[in-house]
Design a protein around this motif. Structure first.
Motif, PDB file in Angstrom:
ATOM      1  N   UNK A  89       1.359  -1.220   0.075  1.00 56.61           N
ATOM      2  CA  UNK A  89       0.274  -0.247  -0.352  1.00 56.61           C
ATOM      3  C   UNK A  89       0.924   1.384   0.124  1.00 56.61           C
ATOM      4  N   UNK A  90       1.090   1.644  -1.554  1.00 59.53           N
ATOM      5  CA  UNK A  90       2.033   3.330  -1.432  1.00 59.53           C
ATOM      6  C   UNK A  90       0.908   3.950  -2.717  1.00 59.53           C
ATOM      7  N   UNK A  91       1.600   5.210  -2.423  1.00 59.72           N
ATOM      8  CA  UNK A  91       0.893   6.285  -3.401  1.00 59.72           C
ATOM      9  C   UNK A  91       1.356   7.530  -2.774  1.00 59.72           C
ATOM     10  N   UNK A  92       0.396   8.402  -3.541  1.00 58.44           N
ATOM     11  CA  UNK A  92      -0.346   9.586  -3.068  1.00 58.44           C
ATOM     12  C   UNK A  92      -1.561   9.585  -3.406  1.00 58.44           C
ATOM     13  N   UNK A  93      -2.094  10.634  -1.812  1.00 59.12           N
ATOM     14  CA  UNK A  93      -3.495  10.584  -2.146  1.00 59.12           C
ATOM     15  C   UNK A  93      -3.778  12.140  -1.962  1.00 59.12           C
ATOM     16  N   UNK A  94      -4.280  13.180  -3.007  1.00 60.70           N
ATOM     17  CA  UNK A  94      -4.450  14.666  -2.766  1.00 60.70           C
ATOM     18  C   UNK A  94      -5.993  14.739  -2.263  1.00 60.70           C
ATOM     19  N   UNK A  95      -5.844  15.248  -1.183  1.00 65.18           N
ATOM     20  CA  UNK A  95      -7.254  15.319  -0.335  1.00 65.18           C
ATOM     21  C   UNK A  95      -7.580  17.213  -0.560  1.00 65.18           C
ATOM     22  N   UNK A  96      -9.190  17.327  -0.222  1.00 65.02           N
ATOM     23  CA  UNK A  96      -9.397  18.479   0.176  1.00 65.02           C
ATOM     24  C   UNK A  96     -10.326  18.739   1.084  1.00 65.02           C
ATOM     25  N   UNK A  97     -10.699  19.236   2.073  1.00 67.02           N
ATOM     26  CA  UNK A  97     -11.297  19.184   2.992  1.00 67.02           C
ATOM     27  C   UNK A  97     -12.149  20.634   3.404  1.00 67.02           C
ATOM     28  N   UNK A  98     -12.788  20.697   4.023  1.00 71.82           N
ATOM     29  CA  UNK A  98     -13.347  22.018   3.920  1.00 71.82           C
ATOM     30  C   UNK A  98     -13.166  22.676   5.078  1.00 71.82           C
ATOM     31  N   UNK A  99     -13.312  24.019   5.553  1.00 76.44           N
ATOM     32  CA  UNK A  99     -12.433  24.024   6.366  1.00 76.44           C
ATOM     33  C   UNK A  99     -13.506  24.193   8.203  1.00 76.44           C
ATOM     34  N   UNK A 100     -14.734  23.804   8.014  1.00 75.43           N
ATOM     35  CA  UNK A 100     -15.300  23.417   9.491  1.00 75.43           C
ATOM     36  C   UNK A 100     -15.169  22.141   9.740  1.00 75.43           C
ATOM     37  N   UNK A 101     -14.490  21.665   8.864  1.00 77.28           N
ATOM     38  CA  UNK A 101     -13.826  20.198   9.578  1.00 77.28           C
ATOM     39  C   UNK A 101     -12.779  19.627  10.079  1.00 77.28           C
ATOM     40  N   UNK A 102     -11.641  20.945   8.699  1.00 76.91           N
ATOM     41  CA  UNK A 102     -10.259  20.265   9.678  1.00 76.91           C
ATOM     42  C   UNK A 102      -9.523  20.510  10.296  1.00 76.91           C
ATOM     43  N   UNK A 103     -10.032  21.469  11.230  1.00 78.98           N
ATOM     44  CA  UNK A 103      -9.192  21.433  11.987  1.00 78.98           C
ATOM     45  C   UNK A 103      -9.393  20.845  13.085  1.00 78.98           C
ATOM     46  N   UNK A 104     -10.658  20.047  13.667  1.00 67.47           N
ATOM     47  CA  UNK A 104     -11.561  19.201  14.591  1.00 67.47           C
ATOM     48  C   UNK A 104     -10.968  17.172  13.968  1.00 67.47           C
ATOM     49  N   UNK A 105     -11.066  17.038  12.503  1.00 63.67           N
ATOM     50  CA  UNK A 105     -10.857  16.252  12.131  1.00 63.67           C
ATOM     51  C   UNK A 105      -9.739  15.429  11.964  1.00 63.67           C
ATOM     52  N   UNK A 106      -9.378  16.172  11.172  1.00 68.93           N
ATOM     53  CA  UNK A 106      -7.351  16.206  10.969  1.00 68.93           C
ATOM     54  C   UNK A 106      -6.355  15.617  11.565  1.00 68.93           C
ATOM     55  N   UNK A 107      -6.753  16.618  13.532  1.00 68.30           N
ATOM     56  CA  UNK A 107      -6.029  15.777  14.064  1.00 68.30           C
ATOM     57  C   UNK A 107      -6.081  14.146  14.383  1.00 68.30           C
ATOM     58  N   UNK A 108      -7.434  13.747  14.230  1.00 69.48           N
ATOM     59  CA  UNK A 108      -7.735  12.644  14.880  1.00 69.48           C
ATOM     60  C   UNK A 108      -7.736  11.522  14.083  1.00 69.48           C
ATOM     61  N   UNK A 109      -6.868  11.765  12.952  1.00 64.23           N
ATOM     62  CA  UNK A 109      -6.620  10.936  12.202  1.00 64.23           C
ATOM     63  C   UNK A 109      -4.938  10.545  11.658  1.00 64.23           C
ATOM     64  N   UNK A 122       0.070  11.972   2.042  1.00 67.10           N
ATOM     65  CA  UNK A 122      -1.087  12.569   1.906  1.00 67.10           C
ATOM     66  C   UNK A 122      -0.548  14.292   1.621  1.00 67.10           C
ATOM     67  N   UNK A 123      -1.577  14.015   0.440  1.00 60.80           N
ATOM     68  CA  UNK A 123      -1.264  16.002   0.614  1.00 60.80           C
ATOM     69  C   UNK A 123      -2.574  16.495   0.813  1.00 60.80           C
ATOM     70  N   UNK A 124      -2.638  17.262   1.861  1.00 61.47           N
ATOM     71  CA  UNK A 124      -4.298  17.727   2.211  1.00 61.47           C
ATOM     72  C   UNK A 124      -4.403  19.184   2.165  1.00 61.47           C
ATOM     73  N   UNK A 125      -5.635  19.812   0.963  1.00 54.72           N
ATOM     74  CA  UNK A 125      -5.618  20.949   0.976  1.00 54.72           C
ATOM     75  C   UNK A 125      -6.834  21.552   1.828  1.00 54.72           C
ATOM     76  N   UNK A 126      -7.378  22.300   2.411  1.00 58.61           N
ATOM     77  CA  UNK A 126      -8.587  23.003   2.599  1.00 58.61           C
ATOM     78  C   UNK A 126      -9.009  24.048   1.286  1.00 58.61           C
ATOM     79  N   UNK A 127     -10.764  23.307   1.240  1.00 57.74           N
ATOM     80  CA  UNK A 127     -11.339  23.730  -0.088  1.00 57.74           C
ATOM     81  C   UNK A 127     -12.613  24.734   0.615  1.00 57.74           C
ATOM     82  N   UNK A 128     -13.260  25.198  -0.267  1.00 57.00           N
ATOM     83  CA  UNK A 128     -14.926  25.384   0.121  1.00 57.00           C
ATOM     84  C   UNK A 128     -15.625  24.213  -1.053  1.00 57.00           C
ATOM     85  N   UNK A 129     -16.959  23.514  -0.566  1.00 52.10           N
ATOM     86  CA  UNK A 129     -17.543  22.562  -1.297  1.00 52.10           C
ATOM     87  C   UNK A 129     -17.157  22.787  -2.460  1.00 52.10           C
ATOM     88  N   UNK A 130     -17.749  24.074  -2.765  1.00 50.58           N
ATOM     89  CA  UNK A 130     -17.715  23.426  -4.510  1.00 50.58           C
ATOM     90  C   UNK A 130     -16.475  23.761  -5.482  1.00 50.58           C
TER      91      UNK A 130
END
Length: 311
Positions: A89-109, A122-130
């Motif tokens: 299991x290897x590779x890269x995942x580019x993930x977008x997450x909304x700002x009302x989830x990022x600071x609370x969910x990301x530290x958990x996992x 993991x390459x994670x960035x904050x974006x709006x839903x649209x």
């Protein structure tokens, strides 16, 4: 024709700028431009209209790029099948997450995921839903962590959990005296909201049926950039706001005393892992989903899909 050339035309279609596309492909701009030109010569058609800024695909180019994306997706699927057989299991995942989830969910996992799967980047960035939906369709994101349902046929949604919506209220507000709250109890002139573009703002408007009251003025006109700002506004200047459950988990005892629950069935927001319908990194998405679900607090795991508030 080579797979590299197909990667280059997909990158140029994504970024619509030669320099940006070349940087994303880790090559020089002349190299990328030359390879795209060679592909055009082989096919006998122009794939891009270089006279326009930003660069746009031609009528032929639109169809060629669409097919190129499918070919590259099948290439990735083949590689993933081989890795799965090898137990890798290897590779890269580019993930977008909304700002009302990022600071609370990301530290958990995040820590647990990177420790268990050190070969996955993991390459994670904050974006709006649209923005997340658009980037999933462009192929510049592999997955999005956001609130659903989106009602978009091009996006696959896999629900992760249901997060209860809670009222955070000043001690000077009438709602503070209540044990359980009804949406009609909330005075729109005392309500602090997120700025336009946040799906959580839309959910609050839908939950409290406040659209007709939006011209009343008062605090309802104020727009904050984050949930923490909303909470501080209530603490400092009176009023009321609504917070998702994850945003309340690390509150102090004093802050928790200002929380009030909606009357059952409590409104919830559905948090999902979203991918494009043609996405192929299924194994990586599976392990990501597993780690998120493992990290979610037990209380939130028990929440049911009862009253999902639309976006």
């Amino acid at each position: 024709m080579t797979l590299v050339q197909l990667e280059y035309i997909v990158a140029l279609d994504t970024f619509r700028h030669f320099s940006s596309a070349a940087a994303a492909c880790f090559v020089t701009q002349p190299t990328l431009s030359m390879q795209i030109q060679k592909l055009e010569e082989e096919l006998g058609v122009k794939i891009f209209d270089r006279s326009k800024q930003p660069v746009l695909p031609t009528e032929y180019g639109v169809h060629i790029i669409e097919q190129a994306r499918k070919i590259l997706a099948q290439r990735d699927l083949l590689l993933e099948m081989v890795d799965e057989k090898k137990g890798i299991i290897h590779g890269e995942l580019k993930i977008g997450i909304i700002p009302t989830l990022a600071p609370y969910l990301l530290p958990l996992f995040i820590h647990g995921f990177t420790k268990k799967y050190p070969e996955v980047r993991l390459q994670i960035s904050e974006f709006t839903t649209d923005q997340i939906v658009q980037k999933l369709k462009e192929g510049s994101l592999d997955a999005g962590i956001l609130v659903t349902p989106l009602n978009d046929a091009g996006i696959k949604e896999e629900p992760l959990f249901y997060e209860e919506m809670l009222v955070y209220v000043s001690k000077n507000n009438e709602v503070f005296k209540k044990t359980y709250v009804l949406p009609k109890d909330i005075d729109p002139c005392k309500l602090w909201l997120l700025e336009e573009g946040h799906c959580f703002r839309s959910q609050i408007l839908n939950l409290c049926e406040l659209r007709k009251a939006s011209s009343e003025g008062g605090h309802f006109e104020y727009e904050a950039g984050s949930l923490e700002t909303l909470r501080r506004m209530v603490d400092l200047y009176d009023g009321i706001t609504i917070l998702p459950e994850l945003a309340t988990l690390d509150m102090t005892a004093k802050q928790q005393a200002c929380l009030r629950y909606f009357k059952s069935p409590a409104p919830v927001r559905e948090v999902s892992l979203a991918t494009h319908r043609n996405f192929v990194k299924r194994r990586l998405i599976e392990v990501l989903k597993q780690q998120i679900e493992l990290a979610i607090p037990d209380k939130i795991k028990q929440n049911k899909k009862t009253k999902v508030v639309p976006i």
